[in-house]
Design a protein around this motif. Sequence first.
Motif, PDB file in Angstrom:
ATOM      1  N   LEU A 106      60.168  38.875  75.707  1.00  0.00           N
ATOM      2  CA  LEU A 106      59.198  40.075  75.790  1.00  0.00           C
ATOM      3  C   LEU A 106      57.935  40.005  75.813  1.00  0.00           C
ATOM      4  CD1 LEU A 106      61.068  41.538  72.274  1.00  0.00           C
ATOM      5  CD2 LEU A 106      61.191  42.786  74.845  1.00  0.00           C
ATOM      6  N   LEU A 107      57.552  38.870  75.307  1.00  0.00           N
ATOM      7  CA  LEU A 107      56.184  38.283  75.463  1.00  0.00           C
ATOM      8  C   LEU A 107      55.625  38.099  76.763  1.00  0.00           C
ATOM      9  CD1 LEU A 107      53.397  37.435  73.936  1.00  0.00           C
ATOM     10  CD2 LEU A 107      53.922  35.148  74.069  1.00  0.00           C
ATOM     11  N   SER A 140      44.150  34.226  55.787  1.00  0.00           N
ATOM     12  CA  SER A 140      43.837  35.723  55.136  1.00  0.00           C
ATOM     13  C   SER A 140      43.356  36.617  56.080  1.00  0.00           C
ATOM     14  CB  SER A 140      43.076  35.598  53.827  1.00  0.00           C
ATOM     15  OG  SER A 140      41.660  34.809  54.167  1.00  0.00           O
ATOM     16  N   ASN A 141      43.440  38.031  55.867  1.00  0.00           N
ATOM     17  CA  ASN A 141      43.032  38.944  56.859  1.00  0.00           C
ATOM     18  C   ASN A 141      43.716  38.784  58.002  1.00  0.00           C
ATOM     19  OD1 ASN A 141      41.597  41.361  57.505  1.00  0.00           O
ATOM     20  ND2 ASN A 141      39.646  40.175  58.318  1.00  0.00           N
ATOM     21  N   PHE A 142      44.834  38.622  58.053  1.00  0.00           N
ATOM     22  CA  PHE A 142      45.722  38.376  59.430  1.00  0.00           C
ATOM     23  C   PHE A 142      45.591  39.449  60.262  1.00  0.00           C
ATOM     24  CE2 PHE A 142      49.676  37.638  61.602  1.00  0.00           C
ATOM     25  CZ  PHE A 142      49.432  36.926  62.449  1.00  0.00           C
ATOM     26  N   LYS A 143      44.935  39.212  61.508  1.00  0.00           N
ATOM     27  CA  LYS A 143      44.613  40.170  62.657  1.00  0.00           C
ATOM     28  C   LYS A 143      45.973  40.122  63.597  1.00  0.00           C
ATOM     29  CE  LYS A 143      39.936  40.570  62.474  1.00  0.00           C
ATOM     30  NZ  LYS A 143      39.648  39.565  61.236  1.00  0.00           N
ATOM     31  N   HIS A 144      46.895  41.119  63.728  1.00  0.00           N
ATOM     32  CA  HIS A 144      47.928  41.099  64.648  1.00  0.00           C
ATOM     33  C   HIS A 144      48.096  42.629  65.279  1.00  0.00           C
ATOM     34  CE1 HIS A 144      48.819  42.227  60.476  1.00  0.00           C
ATOM     35  NE2 HIS A 144      49.909  43.128  60.969  1.00  0.00           N
ATOM     36  N   MET A 145      48.946  42.460  66.448  1.00  0.00           N
ATOM     37  CA  MET A 145      49.139  43.688  67.059  1.00  0.00           C
ATOM     38  C   MET A 145      50.620  43.809  67.456  1.00  0.00           C
ATOM     39  SD  MET A 145      47.938  44.913  71.215  1.00  0.00           S
ATOM     40  CE  MET A 145      49.050  43.805  71.735  1.00  0.00           C
ATOM     41  N   TYR A 146      51.225  44.908  67.082  1.00  0.00           N
ATOM     42  CA  TYR A 146      52.711  45.132  67.371  1.00  0.00           C
ATOM     43  C   TYR A 146      53.100  44.948  68.649  1.00  0.00           C
ATOM     44  CZ  TYR A 146      56.933  47.717  67.787  1.00  0.00           C
ATOM     45  OH  TYR A 146      58.130  48.409  67.766  1.00  0.00           O
ATOM     46  N   LEU A 147      54.040  44.425  69.046  1.00  0.00           N
ATOM     47  CA  LEU A 147      54.582  44.263  70.348  1.00  0.00           C
ATOM     48  C   LEU A 147      55.818  44.963  70.446  1.00  0.00           C
ATOM     49  CD1 LEU A 147      54.108  42.929  73.211  1.00  0.00           C
ATOM     50  CD2 LEU A 147      55.374  40.812  72.434  1.00  0.00           C
TER      51      LEU A 147
END
Length: 384
Positions: free
Chosen positions: A355-356, A286-293
Amino acid sequence: MNKLRKQIRESFFNPVFQLLPILVFLVVDELFGMSIAWKIAFPVAMILLVYVFYVYNRIFTWHLIFTSIFILISLIAGVEYFFPISAHFHQILYEVVVLCFLLVFIVFRKPIQRIISKVISRLIPMTNNFNELYRFLYILLVVLIVYVSSVVLLRLGKSKDMNLYLHLTQYIYIGLLVFLIIYEILRVLIIRADLMKEEWWPIVSEQGKIIGSINHLTSLNDSNKYRHPIVRAMLIENGLILMQKRSAENLITPGLWDTAISNHVIVEETIDQCIERTANDRYGISNFKHMYLANYSIEVENEYQYAFLFVSCQQMHIKPNVAMIDQTKWWTQRQIEENLNSGIFTENFKVEYDLLKRSGLLETEKCECECRLKDTVYNTKKVQ
C-alpha cells in the motif's frame, strides 16, 4: 466506563438469572408445595424477563429461551392435577422433570450451541456465556441426581425412621440450592470486578462497525475468530522504514519483523487515542503527527483484524520501550525487497508495504521537508 460495564455484563451473564425461576420453584415446592411455588416462581420469571429486556436487551432472546423452558417444565409437572401420581414420588416430581430437561440439554449440547450461535453470536460473543451455563447445569444435575436417588432409596427402603431421613435430606437439598444461588451471584460479581481491570477489545463487522466486545485473552484463545480494530503506523525517514521485531512471547506473529507502531484498539477508545497511546508507550513520542493512508482486513492466526493504517515521517527521537519491544531497526527499501518473501516479515507488513509503495509516498526514496507526506502532516489537518 458504563459501556464497558455493559459489555462485561453481557459477555459474562450470570447463569443463575437464566435458571432462577426453576431454582425458586424447586425450593418453594419443597417447603410449601407446588401451588405456592407457581404463585411465587412465575412472578419472579416475569420480573426477570422485564429486567433482562431493559438491562441486557441484546441477550434478551437468550434469556427468553429459558423462561419458556421454565413454563414448559411447570406445565409438565402440573400433570399431577389431572393424573394423580403416587404419594411416594410426589416429593420429587418437579425434580425429575427438571432432571430430564437437563439431560436433554447436556446430551444435545453441540447442536443447541450451533443454533444459539446463529441467532445471537452475531451481536456478542456467546462462547463464555454458553460455557458458564453448562458449568452450572452440570452442578445442578449432580445435586438433583443425588437428591432424587436418595429419596427413591429411602422410600423403597421403608425404614422406621424414613420420615426423619426424608426431612433431613430435603433440608440439605434446599440448603444446597440456596447456597448455589448465593455463591454464583457473588462469584460473578467478583469475576466482573476483575474483568474491569483487564483489556477488552471491540468486535467489529466486516464493514468496521462495532457489534460487541470480548476480553483479549479470551479472544486470542477461543476456537472462534473475532474481528478486532487495530491501528498501525509506518515511520519513514530519509528513505528508511523503522520496524520492530515482535517478542517471541507475543501471541500474534511472534518473532517476526513488523510495522513500528501496532496495537489493538480497546473498548471506549478512539482510533486517535489508541495511536497516540501506542506511540507514547512504545517510543516515548508525544504529539505524534500522522496521516491516514488506508484501512484493510486481514486474517491472522488468532483473529481477524480490521486495520487502520497511518504513516509518519516527522523527524523524531525514538526511544523504544525495552519492556514492550525486543528490537528496532531502520530498513532500506532494498533490504525489504530482498527479504520480503523470506518469512521474516508479518503478513500485515507485506500488505502495508505494498500500500505504501502504491501510494507514491516512497517515490523520492527519502522523506525530507519538501516531501509531500511531511508537508501534508505538518500543514494540513490530520485525516481521520
